[in-house]
Design a protein around this motif. Sequence first.
Motif, PDB file in Angstrom:
ATOM      1  N   VAL A   1      34.758  37.539  45.027  1.00  0.00           N
ATOM      2  CA  VAL A   1      34.843  38.385  43.837  1.00  0.00           C
ATOM      3  C   VAL A   1      36.302  38.596  43.440  1.00  0.00           C
ATOM      4  O   VAL A   1      36.662  38.530  42.255  1.00  0.00           O
ATOM      5  CB  VAL A   1      34.130  39.728  44.084  1.00  0.00           C
ATOM      6  N   TYR A   2      37.151  38.844  44.415  1.00  0.00           N
ATOM      7  CA  TYR A   2      38.583  39.019  44.141  1.00  0.00           C
ATOM      8  C   TYR A   2      39.169  37.769  43.485  1.00  0.00           C
ATOM      9  O   TYR A   2      39.860  37.851  42.460  1.00  0.00           O
ATOM     10  CB  TYR A   2      39.313  39.321  45.446  1.00  0.00           C
ATOM     11  N   ASP A   3      38.892  36.608  44.067  1.00  0.00           N
ATOM     12  CA  ASP A   3      39.423  35.365  43.509  1.00  0.00           C
ATOM     13  C   ASP A   3      38.928  35.150  42.081  1.00  0.00           C
ATOM     14  O   ASP A   3      39.685  34.706  41.204  1.00  0.00           O
ATOM     15  CB  ASP A   3      39.015  34.180  44.385  1.00  0.00           C
ATOM     16  N   ALA A   4      37.658  35.474  41.841  1.00  0.00           N
ATOM     17  CA  ALA A   4      37.090  35.289  40.505  1.00  0.00           C
ATOM     18  C   ALA A   4      37.762  36.202  39.485  1.00  0.00           C
ATOM     19  O   ALA A   4      38.122  35.773  38.380  1.00  0.00           O
ATOM     20  CB  ALA A   4      35.585  35.547  40.546  1.00  0.00           C
TER      21      ALA A   4
ATOM     22  N   GLU B   1      41.256  37.323  34.964  1.00  0.00           N
ATOM     23  CA  GLU B   1      42.259  38.202  34.361  1.00  0.00           C
ATOM     24  C   GLU B   1      43.485  37.418  33.896  1.00  0.00           C
ATOM     25  O   GLU B   1      44.218  37.871  33.021  1.00  0.00           O
ATOM     26  CB  GLU B   1      42.686  39.272  35.364  1.00  0.00           C
ATOM     27  N   ASP B   2      43.693  36.250  34.483  1.00  0.00           N
ATOM     28  CA  ASP B   2      44.808  35.395  34.063  1.00  0.00           C
ATOM     29  C   ASP B   2      44.445  34.520  32.871  1.00  0.00           C
ATOM     30  O   ASP B   2      45.180  33.593  32.524  1.00  0.00           O
ATOM     31  CB  ASP B   2      45.259  34.508  35.229  1.00  0.00           C
TER      32      ASP B   2
ATOM     33  N   SER C   1      36.318  38.997  33.132  1.00  0.00           N
ATOM     34  CA  SER C   1      36.468  39.259  34.559  1.00  0.00           C
ATOM     35  C   SER C   1      35.237  39.921  35.159  1.00  0.00           C
ATOM     36  O   SER C   1      34.910  39.682  36.328  1.00  0.00           O
ATOM     37  CB  SER C   1      37.708  40.119  34.813  1.00  0.00           C
ATOM     38  N   ASP C   2      34.538  40.752  34.384  1.00  0.00           N
ATOM     39  CA  ASP C   2      33.341  41.380  34.931  1.00  0.00           C
ATOM     40  C   ASP C   2      32.227  40.360  35.134  1.00  0.00           C
ATOM     41  O   ASP C   2      31.506  40.394  36.137  1.00  0.00           O
ATOM     42  CB  ASP C   2      32.873  42.539  34.051  1.00  0.00           C
TER      43      ASP C   2
ATOM     44  N   ILE D   1      39.554  47.286  37.193  1.00  0.00           N
ATOM     45  CA  ILE D   1      38.829  46.233  37.901  1.00  0.00           C
ATOM     46  C   ILE D   1      39.731  45.477  38.871  1.00  0.00           C
ATOM     47  O   ILE D   1      39.306  45.109  39.975  1.00  0.00           O
ATOM     48  CB  ILE D   1      38.145  45.267  36.905  1.00  0.00           C
ATOM     49  N   ALA D   2      41.004  45.261  38.501  1.00  0.00           N
ATOM     50  CA  ALA D   2      41.906  44.535  39.396  1.00  0.00           C
ATOM     51  C   ALA D   2      42.173  45.324  40.672  1.00  0.00           C
ATOM     52  O   ALA D   2      42.143  44.773  41.780  1.00  0.00           O
ATOM     53  CB  ALA D   2      43.214  44.220  38.674  1.00  0.00           C
ATOM     54  N   ASP D   3      42.434  46.620  40.534  1.00  0.00           N
ATOM     55  CA  ASP D   3      42.681  47.446  41.717  1.00  0.00           C
ATOM     56  C   ASP D   3      41.425  47.592  42.569  1.00  0.00           C
ATOM     57  O   ASP D   3      41.495  47.656  43.798  1.00  0.00           O
ATOM     58  CB  ASP D   3      43.186  48.828  41.298  1.00  0.00           C
TER      59      ASP D   3
END
Length: 415
Positions: free
Chosen positions: A75-78, A83-84, A89-90, A261-263
């Motif tokens: 999930v983090y990698d996705a 986000e880049d 992202s969701d 979402i990033a944090d």
Amino acid sequence: MTRARTARRQGAAAAALLVLTVTPTAAAAHPPAEPPGDPGVVLSWNAIAWRTIGVEGEKPPPVAQLYLGMVSTAVYDAVVTAEDGGGASDVAAATAAHDVLVHWFPASRAALDADYDAWLGGVPDDEVRRNGQQVGADAAAALVAARADDGRDAPITLHRPEEPPAGMWVPTGTGEMQAPWLGFTEPLFVDSPEEFATDGPDPLESDEYAADLAEVAAMGSATSASRSAEQTDLALFWSDNPVRQYQDAMRERAVRQQMDIADTVRMFAAVNTAGADALITCWRVKYDTPFWRPVTGIQQADRDGNPATTADPAWTSLRPAPPYPDNPSGHGCVSSAVAETLEELYGRGQVDMEIRSNVTNTTRTYDDEETWLDEVTDARIWLGFHFRDAMDDSREIGRGVADAVVEDGFRPTVR
């Protein structure tokens, strides 16, 4: 066996923590769609992951932590990729979690598909959504491929001689060693299961061992006259499943702190990765130096060769010990990894965790790592599960792993 030993505390705690009674909430069967980039999807799929892994999949705590670490990593990698500029992202987060869980828990596919389809139905079907789906699918596929031959479920057993020597772990009524393969599994982040391994328990003939045995004999007995009602309550609070407790508390923290979402994905990935690798390390030490539980050591103290110990064949612990060796403590390893990771991410005294126990139906609030871990340490001794040395060693493992994970993998960026 660690040099710095925590203090034995047989009196009341020096400072009482805030205790609240709350009503647990179940994860929604079909979580609603959130605005693009909203962290709510991460929280929903973390709850779904626990349901899939810990409830439907019936994975024991140390194994559940490993799977949560893998899901959180995907999930983090996705999300980072999306986000880049890679898409929503969701959507990427939901897709990554769904695909990883479906791969390893195919029996839950119908429920997972229903959750995913219901959530996705609230997201406009456009290029941004489709890009997010692709990013999530790619992240899940990469994670699954990377873990294809990681040692999970290898046919490893803990062997014992027909007449185990004094100090060697033997089952205490709850079964043979659970998941002995875990200590030989490839960690998610650290180099090997032995990178942060401790040197095992104190020698049976040592003064330290005799002191630890006397402490747990007095404080961890089912009929202890030394343990207060408050101490018994604390012990029972920490007899719940810590892996589930920490997932619940992190979701609550993310909402209360209004984390983006990033944090949010960073917190879950860092904490669950550190927790998984700490338990892999823990299980390797348990396997390499399988030390007897206090119930065995106290009942058979006449075999330990230590003139300062006395056998009590009728002694029993407050609760039955889990089915694996004493040192280091599995609960201590995951708890110290979680607490240290949170302090590394948010600063000393800022862990801000409201942790609920379904055993006592109460919630304890922790702001700093030291208070949290001191209470876990005492609680596991007062349950009769561990010698203090096992708790001290587990804290060393958890902190070492957490420092490495945050420093080299998930350190927050300045925005």
